[in-house]
Design an enzyme around this catalytic site. Structure first.
Site, PDB file in Angstrom:
ATOM      1  CD  GLU A 158     104.099 -24.463 133.560  1.00  0.00           C
ATOM      2  OE1 GLU A 158     104.549 -25.728 133.103  1.00  0.00           O
ATOM      3  OE2 GLU A 158     103.641 -23.372 133.414  1.00  0.00           O
ATOM      4  CD  GLU A 263     102.450 -18.343 134.514  1.00  0.00           C
ATOM      5  OE1 GLU A 263     102.951 -18.199 133.597  1.00  0.00           O
ATOM      6  OE2 GLU A 263     102.518 -19.189 135.560  1.00  0.00           O
TER       7      GLU A 263
HETATM    8  O1  G3I Z   1     119.732 -15.712 135.747  1.00  0.00           O
HETATM    9  C1  G3I Z   1     119.963 -16.925 135.843  1.00  0.00           C
HETATM   10  C2  G3I Z   1     121.639 -16.384 134.298  1.00  0.00           C
HETATM   11  O2  G3I Z   1     122.730 -16.233 135.975  1.00  0.00           O
HETATM   12  C3  G3I Z   1     122.225 -17.200 133.477  1.00  0.00           C
HETATM   13  O3  G3I Z   1     123.633 -17.090 133.047  1.00  0.00           O
HETATM   14  C4  G3I Z   1     121.549 -17.551 132.597  1.00  0.00           C
HETATM   15  C5  G3I Z   1     121.637 -18.936 131.411  1.00  0.00           C
HETATM   16  O4  G3I Z   1     120.435 -19.264 131.030  1.00  0.00           O
HETATM   17  O5  G3I Z   1     119.882 -18.389 133.763  1.00  0.00           O
HETATM   18  C6  G3I Z   1     119.590 -17.678 134.291  1.00  0.00           C
HETATM   19  O6  G3I Z   1     118.073 -17.973 134.343  1.00  0.00           O
HETATM   20  C7  G3I Z   1     117.173 -18.016 133.468  1.00  0.00           C
HETATM   21  C8  G3I Z   1     116.299 -17.503 134.857  1.00  0.00           C
HETATM   22  O7  G3I Z   1     114.875 -17.395 133.300  1.00  0.00           O
HETATM   23  C9  G3I Z   1     116.221 -15.962 134.520  1.00  0.00           C
HETATM   24  O8  G3I Z   1     115.913 -15.342 133.410  1.00  0.00           O
HETATM   25  C10 G3I Z   1     117.324 -19.683 134.076  1.00  0.00           C
HETATM   26  O9  G3I Z   1     117.756 -19.949 133.018  1.00  0.00           O
HETATM   27  C11 G3I Z   1     115.648 -19.778 132.806  1.00  0.00           C
HETATM   28  O10 G3I Z   1     115.616 -20.820 132.518  1.00  0.00           O
HETATM   29  C12 G3I Z   1     114.565 -19.013 133.819  1.00  0.00           C
HETATM   30  O11 G3I Z   1     113.197 -19.420 133.368  1.00  0.00           O
HETATM   31  C13 G3I Z   1     112.200 -18.924 133.180  1.00  0.00           C
HETATM   32  C14 G3I Z   1     110.833 -19.972 133.737  1.00  0.00           C
HETATM   33  O12 G3I Z   1     109.787 -19.566 133.603  1.00  0.00           O
HETATM   34  C15 G3I Z   1     111.716 -21.596 134.066  1.00  0.00           C
HETATM   35  O13 G3I Z   1     112.374 -21.384 135.566  1.00  0.00           O
HETATM   36  C16 G3I Z   1     111.772 -17.513 133.280  1.00  0.00           C
HETATM   37  O14 G3I Z   1     112.435 -16.231 133.504  1.00  0.00           O
HETATM   38  C17 G3I Z   1     109.973 -17.271 133.938  1.00  0.00           C
HETATM   39  O15 G3I Z   1     109.552 -16.733 132.949  1.00  0.00           O
HETATM   40  C18 G3I Z   1     109.428 -19.265 133.399  1.00  0.00           C
HETATM   41  O16 G3I Z   1     107.910 -18.697 133.955  1.00  0.00           O
HETATM   42  C19 G3I Z   1     106.944 -20.230 133.957  1.00  0.00           C
HETATM   43  C20 G3I Z   1     106.628 -19.397 134.380  1.00  0.00           C
HETATM   44  O17 G3I Z   1     107.320 -20.056 135.901  1.00  0.00           O
HETATM   45  C21 G3I Z   1     105.175 -20.510 135.110  1.00  0.00           C
HETATM   46  N1  G3I Z   1     104.808 -21.001 133.442  1.00  0.00           N
HETATM   47  C22 G3I Z   1     104.914 -20.545 132.321  1.00  0.00           C
HETATM   48  C23 G3I Z   1     106.252 -19.639 132.477  1.00  0.00           C
HETATM   49  C24 G3I Z   1     107.271 -19.182 131.208  1.00  0.00           C
HETATM   50  O18 G3I Z   1     108.121 -20.094 130.859  1.00  0.00           O
END
Ligand code: G3I
Length: 372
Positions: A158, A263
Site C-alpha cells: 500500500e 486478499e
Molecule cells: O487481537 C486483538 C485483540 O486481542 C483485541 O482485543 C482487539 C481490540 O480491537 O484487537 C485485536 O487485534 C485486531 C486484529 O486485527 C485481529 O483481529 C486489531 O485491532 C486490528 O487492527 C487488526 O486488523 C487487521 C488489519 O489488517 C490491521 O492489521 C485485520 O485483522 C486484517 O484483516 C487487516 O488486513 C489488511 C492487510 O494486512 C493489508 N490489506 C488490507 C487488509 C484489510 O485491512
C-alpha cells in the site's frame, strides 16, 4: 455454461459412498490447480494453540496460506530487537502439514508498524541511515529465518495513493522516494529464491495500477524483478465493475507484469457513503442498524448475487490464467472476516465462501461447479 463434474464433486461423492470422512474433498484449490494457486489468510487465533487439523477447511481447501496478521512488523518485532516468531513458526508448520505454500505478509507497510521504528529515544524522527539499518535488520532477520520455506513475500504494501503517486508515510519522508527499492533489495539479499510482490488495494483504478507498473519498472531498472503485483481485491456487491478489474489485469499483462489476487472478499453490506471503496483501515463510520441488515443470515437474493459475482470473477481470473499466479481469499469463514469490523465495527457481513458454521455457500458451489 454447461455444468461439469469436477474433482471436488467426485471426491465428495466418494466420501458419501464410502460412508467415511477419510477421503477428504480435494477442495477448491484442486479445481483450479492447472491454472493458479488458491489460498486463504490464516487468523492469529489459529496460530496460538493447537494447529487446525489436517481436515480443517484451510488445509483441505487451499494450497497457499498467508498470515492475516502474524508476520506484520508489530507482531514480529514489537520492540527494538525483540523478535516474536511463535505464530509465524506455526504458520510454517501448518503449511507443511497442509502441503501448502506460505505467502509472507508483509515487510514494509505504513500500518501496524510500531512508532519506535521511526523514532529515537527522545521521540524525534531517526536519520535515514538509522531507519535503513532497522529496515535491513528486520527484513534480513524475518526473511532469513524462513529462507526456502516462504514461497513469496508481500515486500511492500500500500505505498500508493489513489492517483498512483507515492503515499506520504514516515518511510518515504525519512528514506526518500526510493524507500521501496531498499525493502526489495533487502528481501532479495535475504532469500534470493523467494518470490517478491508489490501489494495494494483499489488496483482496479487505472491511475493506481499505472502507479504500480511504474514501481515495477523502477525496481527493474534497479536490478530487482518483481514477481507479481498483488491486487488485494477487497470488493463489494456494489463495486468495482468487472470491466474495471479486467482493464487493470490487461494493463498489467500488457506491461509484462504477473498478477496475484491477494486478499479477495466481497462485502454484501450497504456502503456508508456512495464514494466509499478500498481497504484503508484508518477509515471508520458510525454504526446504525440500516447499515447492518443481514444479522440473521443472508437472504437468498443476496446469496445468489454473491455467488454470481464470484463466478464472474473466477471466469475472469481463468481468462487471464496465463498471467495470474494465485487467488487468495482474505479468510475462510464469514465469522472470521475483518469486514465484520470495517469500515463500521460490529456488523454481520457475509463476504467469503464458507458461512459462520463453516458450511460452503452458494458462492463456493458456483466457483467449484462451473469451470470449463
Ligand atoms: O487481537 C486483538 C485483540 O486481542 C483485541 O482485543 C482487539 C481490540 O480491537 O484487537 C485485536 O487485534 C485486531 C486484529 O486485527 C485481529 O483481529 C486489531 O485491532 C486490528 O487492527 C487488526 O486488523 C487487521 C488489519 O489488517 C490491521 O492489521 C485485520 O485483522 C486484517 O484483516 C487487516 O488486513 C489488511 C492487510 O494486512 C493489508 N490489506 C488490507 C487488509 C484489510 O485491512
Amino acid at each position: 455454461m454447461a455444468t461439469k463434474i469436477t474433482p471436488f464433486a467426485i471426491s465428495a461423492l466418494l466420501v458419501v459412498l464410502s460412508g467415511s470422512a477419510s477421503a477428504a474433498p480435494e477442495g477448491i484449490a484442486s479445481v483450479y490447480e492447472d491454472s493458479f494457486l488458491v489460498g486463504t489468510a490464516i487468523k492469529s487465533s489459529d496460530l496460538t494453540g493447537n494447529l487446525p487439523a489436517k481436515n480443517s477447511l484451510p488445509c483441505s481447501e487451499f494450497n497457499a496460506l498467508t498470515a492475516e496478521n502474524a508476520m506484520k512488523w508489530q507482531h514480529i518485532q514489537p520492540a527494538p530487537g525483540q523478535f516474536n516468531f511463535a505464530m509465524a513458526d506455526q504458520l510454517i508448520a501448518l503449511a507443511q502439514q497442509c502441503d501448502a505454500r506460505v505467502i509472507g505478509h508483509t515487510l514494509l507497510w505504513h500500518q501496524q508498524t510500531p512508532g519506535w521504528v521511526f523514532e529515537d529515544e527522545q521521540g524525534n524522527p531517526v536519520s535515514r541511515e538509522v531507519l535503513l539499518a532497522r529496515l535491513r535488520e528486520h527484513i534480513h532477520t524475518l526473511v532469513g529465518r524462513y529462507k526456502g520455506k516462504v514461497y513469496g513475500w508481500d515486500v511492500v504494501n500500500e505505498a500508493l495513493n489513489e492517483d498512483g503517486s507515492l503515499r506520504d508515510t514516515p518511510w518515504r519522508r525519512i528514506l526518500g522516494d526510493d524507500f521501496y527499492v531498499h525493502a526489495f533489495r533487502f528481501a532479495k539479499e535475504a532469500d534470493p529464491k523467494a518470490q517478491l510482490y508489490y501489494n495494494d488495494f483499489n488496483m482496479y483504478k487505472p491511475a493506481k495500477v499505472a502507479g504500480a507498473v511504474k514501481l515495477v519498472k523502477q525496481l527493474g531498472d534497479a536490478g530487482i524483478k518483481v514477481d507479481a503485483v498483488g491486487m488485494q481485491a477487497h470488493y463489494s456487491l456494489f463495486y468495482p465493475s468487472l470491466s474495471d478489474i479486467e482493464q487493470s489485469m490487461k494493463t498489467l499483462r500488457n506491461a509484462g507484469v504477473r498478477i496475484a489476487i491477494t486478499e479477495l472478499d466481497i462485502s454484501v453490506l450497504p456502503l456508508p457513503d456512495d464514494a466509499f471503496s478500498g481497504a484503508d483501515i484508518t477509515q471508520s463510520f458510525a454504526a446504525h442498524p440500516v447499515y447492518d441488515p443481514y444479522v440473521e443470515g443472508l437472504p437468498a437474493t443476496q446469496q445468489h448475487q454473491l455467488a454470481e459475482l464470484y463466478q464472474q470473477l473466477f471466469a475472469l481470473f481463468l481468462k487471464y490464467a496465463d498471467s495470474v499466479d494465485r487467488v487468495t481469499f482474505w479468510g475462510t469463514t464469514d465469522a472470521d472476516s475483518w469486514r465484520n469490523n470495517w469500515p463500521i465495527r460490529g456488523r454481520t457481513d457475509h463476504p467469503l465462501l464458507f458461512d459462520r458454521n463453516g458450511r460452503p455457500k452458494a458462492a463456493y458451489e458456483a466457483i467449484t461447479r462451473h469451470i470449463d
